[in-house]
Design an enzyme around this catalytic site. Structure first.
Site, short mmCIF file in Angstrom:
data_model
loop_
_atom_site.label_atom_id
_atom_site.label_comp_id
_atom_site.label_asym_id
_atom_site.label_seq_id
_atom_site.Cartn_x
_atom_site.Cartn_y
_atom_site.Cartn_z
N HIS A 147 0.85 -1.20 0.00
CA HIS A 147 0.00 0.00 0.00
C HIS A 147 0.87 1.24 0.00
O HIS A 147 2.03 1.22 0.41
CB HIS A 147 -0.96 -0.01 1.18
N GLU A 162 -1.92 -7.04 7.65
CA GLU A 162 -0.67 -7.06 8.40
C GLU A 162 -0.91 -7.86 9.68
O GLU A 162 -2.05 -8.14 10.05
CB GLU A 162 -0.28 -5.61 8.72
#
Length: 187
Positions: free
Chosen positions: A8, A79
């Site tokens: 990202h 994550e």
């Protein structure tokens, strides 16, 4: 199969160098610009499948991509969850005094949240068990630096410490060729 792994783009500065995990944070102005540049870079790529972490920073990174309309957003690409340490920096955690840094593996295991072994199994399952069963030759994945590093550790048989020394900057794109078991950076 060729898997294009995109970290990202940049998040707000107050979240830099922190254990952000599952915090649902958005992109900075620069991150929005980086996402637009990545979308332009990959606009002619035809992907059989598109996956992204369901967290806001990954969703916003994918938003300008023409390939976004067919995306599948999944938790498996998140994550690691850092529990009560989420949103804190290394220095902030050390200052709290509950955990002392001895070595990388001890540190990772001492932090709260999702056990590292479970995190690694989650990444391994998605990339090495689930994806190969899909009818796809090319896949785009928007995810997080930790996910990419853990995949590299598994494929390259690296220690976690070695893998986490690999630079995976915001907005980076890496192609993982599953047949050759190689990683190459897109520039």
């Amino acid at each position: 199969m060729k898997i294009t792994l995109v970290r990202h783009t940049e998040v707000d500065e107050k979240y830099h160098k922190k254990y952000n995990g599952h915090i649902d944070i958005g992109l900075s102005r620069r991150g929005i610009e980086q996402a637009e540049a990545l979308a332009a870079l990959l606009k002619d790529e035809l992907f059989d499948l598109v996956y992204a972490s369901d967290l806001l920073r990954s969703r916003q990174t994918l938003a300008p991509f023409i390939q976004a309309k067919n995306a599948i957003f999944i938790e498996e690409l998140r994550e690691k969850f850092w529990g009560r340490h989420e949103g804190k920096s290394f220095d902030e955690i050390i200052t709290e005094g509950e955990i002392k840094y001895e070595n990388f593996e001890q540190w990772i295991e001492a932090l709260d949240g999702e056990p590292y072994e479970a995190y690694m199994k989650r990444v391994q399952h998605f990339f090495l068990e689930y994806l190969p069963k899909q009818n796809a030759n090319t896949v785009l994945v928007i995810t997080h630096a930790g996910v990419i590093r853990v995949l590299m550790a598994i494929v390259k048989d690296l220690s976690l410490e070695e893998a986490f020394c690999i630079d995976v900057p915001y907005a980076s794109a890496t192609v993982f060729d599953t047949d050759l078991q190689t990683f190459s950076t897109i520039k």
